[in-house]
Scaffold this motif. Structure first.
Motif, PDB file in Angstrom:
ATOM      1  N   VAL A 141      21.442   8.667  42.853  1.00  0.00           N
ATOM      2  CA  VAL A 141      21.685   7.769  41.721  1.00  0.00           C
ATOM      3  C   VAL A 141      22.453   8.520  40.642  1.00  0.00           C
ATOM      4  N   GLU A 142      23.620   7.995  40.300  1.00  0.00           N
ATOM      5  CA  GLU A 142      24.416   8.573  39.213  1.00  0.00           C
ATOM      6  C   GLU A 142      23.860   8.082  37.887  1.00  0.00           C
ATOM      7  N   LEU A 143      23.600   9.029  36.984  1.00  0.00           N
ATOM      8  CA  LEU A 143      23.059   8.681  35.673  1.00  0.00           C
ATOM      9  C   LEU A 143      24.126   8.680  34.582  1.00  0.00           C
ATOM     10  N   GLY A 144      25.297   9.190  34.887  1.00  0.00           N
ATOM     11  CA  GLY A 144      26.387   9.156  33.916  1.00  0.00           C
ATOM     12  C   GLY A 144      27.172  10.452  33.889  1.00  0.00           C
ATOM     13  N   ARG A 145      28.241  10.443  33.093  1.00  0.00           N
ATOM     14  CA  ARG A 145      29.057  11.646  32.902  1.00  0.00           C
ATOM     15  C   ARG A 145      28.254  12.673  32.125  1.00  0.00           C
ATOM     16  N   LEU A 146      28.461  13.940  32.436  1.00  0.00           N
ATOM     17  CA  LEU A 146      27.818  15.011  31.690  1.00  0.00           C
ATOM     18  C   LEU A 146      28.317  14.935  30.251  1.00  0.00           C
ATOM     19  N   LYS A 147      27.398  14.848  29.299  1.00  0.00           N
ATOM     20  CA  LYS A 147      27.765  14.693  27.890  1.00  0.00           C
ATOM     21  C   LYS A 147      28.320  15.981  27.304  1.00  0.00           C
ATOM     22  N   GLY A 148      27.821  17.097  27.779  1.00  0.00           N
ATOM     23  CA  GLY A 148      28.268  18.396  27.304  1.00  0.00           C
ATOM     24  C   GLY A 148      27.799  19.462  28.273  1.00  0.00           C
ATOM     25  N   ASN A 149      28.513  20.563  28.334  1.00  0.00           N
ATOM     26  CA  ASN A 149      28.122  21.602  29.282  1.00  0.00           C
ATOM     27  C   ASN A 149      27.092  22.568  28.698  1.00  0.00           C
ATOM     28  N   LEU A 150      26.744  22.387  27.425  1.00  0.00           N
ATOM     29  CA  LEU A 150      25.741  23.216  26.774  1.00  0.00           C
ATOM     30  C   LEU A 150      24.761  22.335  26.008  1.00  0.00           C
ATOM     31  N   GLY A 151      23.468  22.735  26.007  1.00  0.00           N
ATOM     32  CA  GLY A 151      22.527  22.078  25.111  1.00  0.00           C
ATOM     33  C   GLY A 151      21.471  21.227  25.764  1.00  0.00           C
ATOM     34  N   ASN A 152      20.987  20.248  24.976  1.00  0.00           N
ATOM     35  CA  ASN A 152      19.892  19.356  25.354  1.00  0.00           C
ATOM     36  C   ASN A 152      20.412  17.920  25.358  1.00  0.00           C
ATOM     37  N   GLN A 153      20.143  17.206  26.451  1.00  0.00           N
ATOM     38  CA  GLN A 153      20.672  15.846  26.557  1.00  0.00           C
ATOM     39  C   GLN A 153      19.792  14.982  27.444  1.00  0.00           C
ATOM     40  N   ASN A 154      19.880  13.670  27.236  1.00  0.00           N
ATOM     41  CA  ASN A 154      19.046  12.696  27.938  1.00  0.00           C
ATOM     42  C   ASN A 154      19.917  11.704  28.687  1.00  0.00           C
ATOM     43  N   TYR A 155      19.441  11.314  29.879  1.00  0.00           N
ATOM     44  CA  TYR A 155      20.141  10.339  30.706  1.00  0.00           C
ATOM     45  C   TYR A 155      19.138   9.291  31.146  1.00  0.00           C
ATOM     46  N   ALA A 156      19.391   8.035  30.785  1.00  0.00           N
ATOM     47  CA  ALA A 156      18.494   6.948  31.156  1.00  0.00           C
ATOM     48  C   ALA A 156      18.526   6.737  32.666  1.00  0.00           C
ATOM     49  N   VAL A 157      17.343   6.564  33.239  1.00  0.00           N
ATOM     50  CA  VAL A 157      17.228   6.245  34.660  1.00  0.00           C
ATOM     51  C   VAL A 157      17.204   4.729  34.766  1.00  0.00           C
ATOM     52  N   PRO A 158      18.016   4.133  35.652  1.00  0.00           N
ATOM     53  CA  PRO A 158      18.045   2.676  35.752  1.00  0.00           C
ATOM     54  C   PRO A 158      16.654   2.095  36.032  1.00  0.00           C
ATOM     55  N   ALA A 159      16.346   0.993  35.354  1.00  0.00           N
ATOM     56  CA  ALA A 159      15.063   0.318  35.558  1.00  0.00           C
ATOM     57  C   ALA A 159      14.906  -0.046  37.032  1.00  0.00           C
ATOM     58  N   GLY A 160      13.701   0.075  37.537  1.00  0.00           N
ATOM     59  CA  GLY A 160      13.421  -0.277  38.923  1.00  0.00           C
ATOM     60  C   GLY A 160      13.687   0.838  39.917  1.00  0.00           C
ATOM     61  N   THR A 161      14.162   1.993  39.459  1.00  0.00           N
ATOM     62  CA  THR A 161      14.425   3.115  40.359  1.00  0.00           C
ATOM     63  C   THR A 161      13.094   3.688  40.848  1.00  0.00           C
ATOM     64  N   ASP A 162      12.960   3.853  42.164  1.00  0.00           N
ATOM     65  CA  ASP A 162      11.762   4.452  42.749  1.00  0.00           C
ATOM     66  C   ASP A 162      11.870   5.965  42.599  1.00  0.00           C
ATOM     67  N   LEU A 163      11.232   6.497  41.572  1.00  0.00           N
ATOM     68  CA  LEU A 163      11.365   7.913  41.245  1.00  0.00           C
ATOM     69  C   LEU A 163      10.734   8.831  42.284  1.00  0.00           C
ATOM     70  N   THR A 164       9.860   8.319  43.123  1.00  0.00           N
ATOM     71  CA  THR A 164       9.227   9.157  44.149  1.00  0.00           C
ATOM     72  C   THR A 164      10.220   9.589  45.226  1.00  0.00           C
TER      73      THR A 164
END
Length: 177
Positions: free
Chosen positions: A130-153
C-alpha cells in the motif's frame, strides 16, 4: 562534417542531456528536505448526559496506541530512523517516521509492505503493498495516513521506495509493540 548534420547532432545531444536530467534529477543528491510533524491526536466529540440540555464542555483525548515499530535498515541508500504504526483514538491509523535520515530521489514514496524488511528494502514490495504517499522530506519526523479499511495485520514493514527506479532506499520491520 556538414553544418546541418552538426546542428542535428547537437540538438539530439541536448535532448538526451535534458531527458537525463529530467529522469535522474541529479541535483537531489546535494539537497535535503527536513520535516518535523507532531504525532496527530484525535479528540472525541463532547459527550452529553441523558437528562441535561447542555453538552459537557470537556472533550476527552485518548493516547495513540503503537501497533508496530522498528528501526530502518539501509537498502540502496543509507537510511536510518524508526517507523511506528500508530492507531489514533478515532480509530484511524498513521505510519510515523521518526528521526528519518535518507537520500532524496526523483520519485521517493512511502509504502507498507507485506514482505519483511530484508526483502522489501531491496527490490520487492510484495503483493498488495500500500502506497501511503510521496516522501515529504528525507530528514525528520513525518506522518502518513493509512487508508481506512486497510487490514494492518497483513503488513510486515514500512519501506522508503523509489518508484521511478523500483528500488528500496530502506525498510523497517513493524514488530508488534
Amino acid at each position: 562534417m556538414s553544418k546541418p548534420l552538426l546542428s542535428v547532432l547537437s540538438l539530439v545531444l541536448l535532448a538526451v542531456l535534458a531527458g537525463g536530467l529530467i529522469v535522474f534529477q541529479p541535483w537531489k543528491a546535494f539537497t535535503d528536505t527536513t520535516v518535523d510533524e507532531a504525532l496527530p491526536t484525535a479528540v472525541s466529540a463532547p459527550t452529553t448526559a441523558v437528562r441535561t440540555t447542555e453538552p459537557s464542555p470537556s472533550a476527552s483525548t485518548a493516547a495513540p496506541t503503537d501497533l508496530g515499530r522498528g528501526s530502518f535498515v539501509s537498502g540502496e541508500h543509507t537510511t536510518t530512523g524508526r517507523a511506528r504504526l500508530v492507531r489514533l483514538a478515532d480509530g484511524s491509523a498513521v505510519l510515523r517516521l521518526e528521526d528519518l535520515a535518507t537520500s532524496e530521489g526523483p520519485d521517493v514514496r512511502v509504502y507498507l509492505s507485506t514482505r519483511p524488511s530484508a526483502e522489501s528494502r531491496l527490490d520487492d514490495l510484495g503483493p498488495g503493498a500500500v502506497e501511503l504517499g510521496r516522501l515529504k522530506g528525507n530528514l525528520g519526523n513525518q506522518n502518513y495516513a493509512v487508508p481506512a479499511g486497510t487490514d494492518l495485520t497483513r503488513f510486515h514493514s514500512a519501506v522508503i521506495w523509489c518508484k521511478r527506479f523500483s528500488v528500496g532506499f530502506g525498510a523497517a520491520d513493524l514488530a508488534a509493540a
